[in-house]
Design a protein around this motif. Structure first.
Motif, PDB file in Angstrom:
ATOM      1  N   ARG A   1     -16.395   6.566  -1.923  1.00 39.09           N
ATOM      2  CA  ARG A   1     -15.139   6.916  -1.249  1.00 39.09           C
ATOM      3  C   ARG A   1     -15.417   7.795  -0.035  1.00 39.09           C
ATOM      4  NH1 ARG A   1     -14.581   3.901  -4.942  1.00 39.09           N
ATOM      5  NH2 ARG A   1     -15.037   2.603  -3.166  1.00 39.09           N
ATOM      6  N   LEU A   2     -16.319   8.768  -0.182  1.00 33.05           N
ATOM      7  CA  LEU A   2     -16.664   9.634   0.955  1.00 33.05           C
ATOM      8  C   LEU A   2     -17.328   8.825   2.062  1.00 33.05           C
ATOM      9  CD1 LEU A   2     -17.954  12.943  -0.661  1.00 33.05           C
ATOM     10  CD2 LEU A   2     -15.788  12.541   0.504  1.00 33.05           C
ATOM     11  N   ARG A   3     -18.204   7.897   1.681  1.00 32.45           N
ATOM     12  CA  ARG A   3     -18.871   7.057   2.671  1.00 32.45           C
ATOM     13  C   ARG A   3     -17.829   6.256   3.460  1.00 32.45           C
ATOM     14  NH1 ARG A   3     -22.120   5.086  -0.510  1.00 32.45           N
ATOM     15  NH2 ARG A   3     -23.786   6.552  -0.123  1.00 32.45           N
ATOM     16  N   SER A   4     -16.841   5.736   2.769  1.00 30.62           N
ATOM     17  CA  SER A   4     -15.764   4.988   3.411  1.00 30.62           C
ATOM     18  C   SER A   4     -14.948   5.881   4.351  1.00 30.62           C
ATOM     19  CB  SER A   4     -14.860   4.371   2.337  1.00 30.62           C
ATOM     20  OG  SER A   4     -13.779   3.708   2.912  1.00 30.62           O
ATOM     21  N   LEU A   5     -14.644   7.098   3.891  1.00 29.63           N
ATOM     22  CA  LEU A   5     -13.909   8.046   4.741  1.00 29.63           C
ATOM     23  C   LEU A   5     -14.709   8.397   6.001  1.00 29.63           C
ATOM     24  CD1 LEU A   5     -12.436  10.409   2.009  1.00 29.63           C
ATOM     25  CD2 LEU A   5     -11.150   8.828   3.486  1.00 29.63           C
ATOM     26  N   ALA A   6     -16.022   8.530   5.861  1.00 28.09           N
ATOM     27  CA  ALA A   6     -16.874   8.823   7.020  1.00 28.09           C
ATOM     28  C   ALA A   6     -16.888   7.636   7.979  1.00 28.09           C
ATOM     29  CB  ALA A   6     -18.285   9.172   6.564  1.00 28.09           C
ATOM     30  N   ARG A   7     -17.014   6.441   7.429  1.00 24.98           N
ATOM     31  CA  ARG A   7     -17.025   5.226   8.260  1.00 24.98           C
ATOM     32  C   ARG A   7     -15.717   5.083   9.045  1.00 24.98           C
ATOM     33  NH1 ARG A   7     -19.024   2.132   4.526  1.00 24.98           N
ATOM     34  NH2 ARG A   7     -17.012   1.719   3.588  1.00 24.98           N
ATOM     35  N   ASP A   8     -14.601   5.491   8.421  1.00 24.92           N
ATOM     36  CA  ASP A   8     -13.286   5.406   9.066  1.00 24.92           C
ATOM     37  C   ASP A   8     -12.981   6.611   9.956  1.00 24.92           C
ATOM     38  OD1 ASP A   8     -12.955   3.043   7.673  1.00 24.92           O
ATOM     39  OD2 ASP A   8     -11.594   3.900   6.172  1.00 24.92           O
ATOM     40  N   GLY A   9     -13.919   7.564  10.046  1.00 29.82           N
ATOM     41  CA  GLY A   9     -13.711   8.736  10.892  1.00 29.82           C
ATOM     42  C   GLY A   9     -12.777   9.780  10.301  1.00 29.82           C
ATOM     43  N   ARG A  10     -12.472   9.666   9.007  1.00 33.61           N
ATOM     44  CA  ARG A  10     -11.569  10.630   8.358  1.00 33.61           C
ATOM     45  C   ARG A  10     -12.292  11.927   8.000  1.00 33.61           C
ATOM     46  NH1 ARG A  10      -7.065   8.045   6.089  1.00 33.61           N
ATOM     47  NH2 ARG A  10      -6.190  10.128   6.089  1.00 33.61           N
ATOM     48  N   ILE A  11     -13.620  11.836   7.781  1.00 32.82           N
ATOM     49  CA  ILE A  11     -14.468  13.018   7.605  1.00 32.82           C
ATOM     50  C   ILE A  11     -15.651  12.852   8.552  1.00 32.82           C
ATOM     51  CG2 ILE A  11     -13.802  13.452   5.202  1.00 32.82           C
ATOM     52  CD1 ILE A  11     -16.535  12.263   4.344  1.00 32.82           C
ATOM     53  N   GLY A  12     -16.317  13.952   8.863  1.00 33.54           N
ATOM     54  CA  GLY A  12     -17.444  13.895   9.780  1.00 33.54           C
ATOM     55  C   GLY A  12     -18.651  13.190   9.195  1.00 33.54           C
ATOM     56  N   GLY A  13     -18.806  13.253   7.882  1.00 35.37           N
ATOM     57  CA  GLY A  13     -19.949  12.639   7.212  1.00 35.37           C
ATOM     58  C   GLY A  13     -20.252  13.357   5.914  1.00 35.37           C
ATOM     59  N   MET A  14     -21.400  12.995   5.351  1.00 32.63           N
ATOM     60  CA  MET A  14     -21.861  13.608   4.102  1.00 32.63           C
ATOM     61  C   MET A  14     -23.196  14.299   4.354  1.00 32.63           C
ATOM     62  SD  MET A  14     -21.046  10.708   1.212  1.00 32.63           S
ATOM     63  CE  MET A  14     -22.181   9.506   1.887  1.00 32.63           C
ATOM     64  N   THR A  15     -23.458  15.324   3.563  1.00 31.44           N
ATOM     65  CA  THR A  15     -24.764  15.966   3.624  1.00 31.44           C
ATOM     66  C   THR A  15     -25.816  14.964   3.136  1.00 31.44           C
ATOM     67  OG1 THR A  15     -24.411  16.888   1.414  1.00 31.44           O
ATOM     68  CG2 THR A  15     -23.897  18.314   3.311  1.00 31.44           C
ATOM     69  N   ALA A  16     -27.069  15.214   3.444  1.00 31.02           N
ATOM     70  CA  ALA A  16     -28.147  14.297   3.053  1.00 31.02           C
ATOM     71  C   ALA A  16     -28.309  14.218   1.542  1.00 31.02           C
ATOM     72  CB  ALA A  16     -29.460  14.728   3.696  1.00 31.02           C
ATOM     73  N   GLU A  17     -27.946  15.292   0.839  1.00 27.52           N
ATOM     74  CA  GLU A  17     -28.065  15.327  -0.621  1.00 27.52           C
ATOM     75  C   GLU A  17     -26.775  15.815  -1.245  1.00 27.52           C
ATOM     76  OE1 GLU A  17     -32.507  16.414  -2.019  1.00 27.52           O
ATOM     77  OE2 GLU A  17     -31.412  18.071  -1.094  1.00 27.52           O
ATOM     78  N   HIS A  18     -26.555  15.351  -2.473  1.00 28.08           N
ATOM     79  CA  HIS A  18     -25.483  15.849  -3.326  1.00 28.08           C
ATOM     80  C   HIS A  18     -26.152  16.360  -4.598  1.00 28.08           C
ATOM     81  CE1 HIS A  18     -22.738  14.006  -0.566  1.00 28.08           C
ATOM     82  NE2 HIS A  18     -23.204  12.798  -0.813  1.00 28.08           N
ATOM     83  N   PHE A  19     -25.368  17.028  -5.480  1.00 27.57           N
ATOM     84  CA  PHE A  19     -25.971  17.685  -6.638  1.00 27.57           C
ATOM     85  C   PHE A  19     -25.121  17.479  -7.884  1.00 27.57           C
ATOM     86  CE2 PHE A  19     -26.872  19.777  -2.678  1.00 27.57           C
ATOM     87  CZ  PHE A  19     -28.258  19.803  -2.669  1.00 27.57           C
ATOM     88  N   SER A  20     -25.799  17.346  -9.017  1.00 35.23           N
ATOM     89  CA  SER A  20     -25.092  17.180 -10.277  1.00 35.23           C
ATOM     90  C   SER A  20     -25.882  17.864 -11.386  1.00 35.23           C
ATOM     91  CB  SER A  20     -24.935  15.691 -10.605  1.00 35.23           C
ATOM     92  OG  SER A  20     -24.243  15.518 -11.815  1.00 35.23           O
TER      93      SER A  20
END
Length: 140
Positions: free
Chosen positions: A86-105
């Motif tokens: 979902r975040l990748r899609s939002l970034a592709r659509d310009g709704r967010i600037g992007g994602m950090t290189a890593e995520h954490f769990s």
């Protein structure tokens, strides 16, 4: 005279978000036990470690190691607890600037003192090094 507001020592201070989402890098942090399928599984009986998840990973490349909550939706789509697609899609659509290189769990644990004193500070340092503008926290 009014009594002063008492805050827990573990209280996270409120920080107003002043950036535009369209210019912001987002980092995902989860307690749902998410990991790359190729990564070593979490110990479902108790695990104080955390995993780094490359942001290029798609939900289909991720899995969840946790038996302490209902997986009805998650087994069909990991985005329910770890919305990387979902975040990748939002970034592709310009709704967010992007994602950090890593995520954490991180996985399930009842060793709360160790989590608070060791794991959480480690995750906080890793998130800080990723330099996000905002962090999206999810739980299992």
């Amino acid at each position: 005279m009014e009594k002063a507001l008492e805050l827990s020592r573990y209280c996270v201070p409120f920080t107003p978000f002043k950036r535009r989402l369209e210019e912001s890098l987002i980092c995902l942090v989860s307690t749902a036990g998410v990991r790359a399928r190729t990564d070593t599984p979490f110990n479902v009986e108790g695990d104080n470690s955390f995993k780094r998840i490359d942001s290029s990973q798609e939900a289909a490349q991720l899995t969840v190691d946790d038996s302490h909550y209902d997986h009805g939706c998650i087994d069909q789509d990991v985005n329910c607890v770890f919305p990387v697609d979902r975040l990748r899609s939002l970034a592709r659509d310009g709704r967010i600037g992007g994602m950090t290189a890593e995520h954490f769990s991180m996985g399930f644990s009842q060793a709360l003192r160790e989590l608070r004193e060791t794991t959480v500070p480690q995750i906080a340092r890793a998130v800080s090094a990723a330099r996000p503008d905002a962090v999206l926290l999810t739980g299992g």
